[in-house]
Write an enzyme that holds these catalytic residues in place. Sequence first.
Site, PDB file in Angstrom:
ATOM      1  N   HIS A 296       1.511   0.787 -13.011  1.00 52.73           N
ATOM      2  CA  HIS A 296       2.254  -0.425 -13.363  1.00 52.73           C
ATOM      3  C   HIS A 296       3.752  -0.095 -13.425  1.00 52.73           C
ATOM      4  O   HIS A 296       4.138   0.937 -13.990  1.00 52.73           O
ATOM      5  CB  HIS A 296       1.767  -0.954 -14.718  1.00 52.73           C
ATOM      6  CG  HIS A 296       2.458  -2.210 -15.121  1.00 52.73           C
ATOM      7  ND1 HIS A 296       2.153  -3.433 -14.559  1.00 52.73           N
ATOM      8  CD2 HIS A 296       3.472  -2.426 -15.995  1.00 52.73           C
ATOM      9  CE1 HIS A 296       2.948  -4.362 -15.093  1.00 52.73           C
ATOM     10  NE2 HIS A 296       3.752  -3.779 -15.960  1.00 52.73           N
TER      11      HIS A 296
ATOM     12  N   ASN B  72      -4.860   2.452 -13.032  1.00 50.19           N
ATOM     13  CA  ASN B  72      -3.892   1.531 -12.418  1.00 50.19           C
ATOM     14  C   ASN B  72      -2.491   2.103 -12.587  1.00 50.19           C
ATOM     15  O   ASN B  72      -2.229   2.871 -13.526  1.00 50.19           O
ATOM     16  CB  ASN B  72      -3.970   0.170 -13.137  1.00 50.19           C
ATOM     17  CG  ASN B  72      -3.024  -0.854 -12.531  1.00 50.19           C
ATOM     18  OD1 ASN B  72      -2.908  -0.972 -11.307  1.00 50.19           O
ATOM     19  ND2 ASN B  72      -2.320  -1.598 -13.373  1.00 50.19           N
TER      20      ASN B  72
ATOM     21  N   MET C 294      -4.130  -7.204  -7.067  1.00 48.49           N
ATOM     22  CA  MET C 294      -3.571  -8.325  -7.819  1.00 48.49           C
ATOM     23  C   MET C 294      -4.626  -9.189  -8.515  1.00 48.49           C
ATOM     24  O   MET C 294      -4.369 -10.348  -8.809  1.00 48.49           O
ATOM     25  CB  MET C 294      -2.702  -9.189  -6.898  1.00 48.49           C
ATOM     26  CG  MET C 294      -1.508  -8.441  -6.323  1.00 48.49           C
ATOM     27  SD  MET C 294      -0.462  -7.685  -7.599  1.00 48.49           S
ATOM     28  CE  MET C 294       0.358  -9.135  -8.245  1.00 48.49           C
ATOM     29  N   ARG C 295      -5.796  -8.637  -8.749  1.00 49.82           N
ATOM     30  CA  ARG C 295      -6.824  -9.405  -9.457  1.00 49.82           C
ATOM     31  C   ARG C 295      -7.294  -8.626 -10.682  1.00 49.82           C
ATOM     32  O   ARG C 295      -7.410  -7.406 -10.628  1.00 49.82           O
ATOM     33  CB  ARG C 295      -8.007  -9.695  -8.543  1.00 49.82           C
ATOM     34  CG  ARG C 295      -7.564 -10.623  -7.429  1.00 49.82           C
ATOM     35  CD  ARG C 295      -8.645 -11.076  -6.542  1.00 49.82           C
ATOM     36  NE  ARG C 295      -8.037 -11.860  -5.483  1.00 49.82           N
ATOM     37  CZ  ARG C 295      -8.008 -13.193  -5.443  1.00 49.82           C
ATOM     38  NH1 ARG C 295      -8.589 -13.900  -6.388  1.00 49.82           N
ATOM     39  NH2 ARG C 295      -7.401 -13.808  -4.448  1.00 49.82           N
TER      40      ARG C 295
ATOM     41  N   GLY D 169       0.782  -1.236   0.000  1.00 53.00           N
ATOM     42  CA  GLY D 169       0.000   0.000   0.000  1.00 53.00           C
ATOM     43  C   GLY D 169       0.813   1.285   0.000  1.00 53.00           C
ATOM     44  O   GLY D 169       0.302   2.338   0.393  1.00 53.00           O
ATOM     45  N   SER D 170       2.046   1.239  -0.508  1.00 54.74           N
ATOM     46  CA  SER D 170       2.837   2.480  -0.472  1.00 54.74           C
ATOM     47  C   SER D 170       2.247   3.541  -1.407  1.00 54.74           C
ATOM     48  O   SER D 170       2.322   4.737  -1.110  1.00 54.74           O
ATOM     49  CB  SER D 170       4.304   2.208  -0.804  1.00 54.74           C
ATOM     50  OG  SER D 170       4.453   1.789  -2.133  1.00 54.74           O
ATOM     51  N   ASN D 171       1.644   3.130  -2.516  1.00 56.36           N
ATOM     52  CA  ASN D 171       0.997   4.116  -3.394  1.00 56.36           C
ATOM     53  C   ASN D 171      -0.254   4.687  -2.743  1.00 56.36           C
ATOM     54  O   ASN D 171      -0.537   5.878  -2.873  1.00 56.36           O
ATOM     55  CB  ASN D 171       0.660   3.488  -4.748  1.00 56.36           C
ATOM     56  CG  ASN D 171       1.884   3.393  -5.636  1.00 56.36           C
ATOM     57  OD1 ASN D 171       2.331   4.392  -6.190  1.00 56.36           O
ATOM     58  ND2 ASN D 171       2.458   2.199  -5.743  1.00 56.36           N
TER      59      ASN D 171
HETATM   60  C1  GRF Z   1       3.488  -1.101  -7.502  1.00 58.72           C
HETATM   61  O1  GRF Z   1       4.812  -1.358  -7.903  1.00 58.72           O
HETATM   62  C2  GRF Z   1       2.591  -0.928  -8.688  1.00 58.72           C
HETATM   63  O2  GRF Z   1       3.251  -0.453  -9.808  1.00 58.72           O
HETATM   64  C3  GRF Z   1       2.091  -2.332  -8.950  1.00 58.72           C
HETATM   65  O3  GRF Z   1       1.985  -2.922  -7.680  1.00 58.72           O
HETATM   66  C4  GRF Z   1       2.877  -2.288  -6.781  1.00 58.72           C
HETATM   67  C5  GRF Z   1       2.081  -1.859  -5.597  1.00 58.72           C
HETATM   68  O4  GRF Z   1       2.906  -1.379  -4.582  1.00 58.72           O
HETATM   69  N1  GRF Z   1       0.843  -2.314  -9.658  1.00 58.72           N
HETATM   70  P1  GRF Z   1       2.282  -0.752  -3.272  1.00 58.72           P
HETATM   71  O5  GRF Z   1       1.375  -1.803  -2.650  1.00 58.72           O
HETATM   72  O6  GRF Z   1       1.533   0.481  -3.659  1.00 58.72           O
HETATM   73  O7  GRF Z   1       3.460  -0.462  -2.407  1.00 58.72           O
END
Ligand code: GRF
Length: 208
Positions: A116, A114, A97-98, A17-19
């Site tokens: 990526h 999303n 992841m789905r 969940g860092s994003n």
């Molecule tokens: C990120 O690297 C994003 O690009 C990919 O999944 C990862 C999620 O990272 N889709 P986080 O859970 O937000 O740290």
Amino acid sequence: MTQAKRLPIGILGSGKGSNCRAILERIRSGDLAAEARLVVSDVLDAPILDIAREFGVANAYLPPGRFRTRLEPEIEEQLVQMLRDADVDLVVLAGFMRVLHEPMLKAFPRGIINIHPSLLPKFPGLEAWKQALVAGERVTGCTVHYVDKQIDHGKILAQKEVTILPNDTAESLHARIQILEHELYPAVVAEFCKRYGASNEQLGCTSR
Ligand code: GRF
């Protein structure tokens, strides 16, 4: 003084969940005219749910059902309902992841984005930074894109490049990509906020 209209977002994730944190921090600091209405995870003990709690955002675990890479259709319908009940207008996938299918894609036709960890269309799929390393690329990066029915495929909204260094490991490269993800994703959400603030329409959700 009138307050700017704030874009109601929902965040879906399966992992650390860092994003999600980067976006919630920008909202808290007032940089982002969004309101996180709901964080949903298909993983019961995913750190992203702890982050939602830390920021006081409503959160839910959605048991995904019997499939590995998608939600069961009825469960995906439930997800649509949860997001609609929360009045979410933009759905932000942050390490979810789905693969989403018709229920979500129909409910939010231009309203799911999303992030990526590659310069799409190169290296869709899992561990894209490793794919870039193995392919001997000199540059990779991250991409924010609309979600459509193909994996890591919809229209590209923004990208940032990362130089691959000769001594990079998969971990060091992924860490540098993530630093840029945390700038890029809130910046793209900010663009949606601007459009939302300037219009009387919902962005992406079909009628509730
Ligand atoms: C990120 O690297 C994003 O690009 C990919 O999944 C990862 C999620 O990272 N889709 P986080 O859970 O937000 O740290």
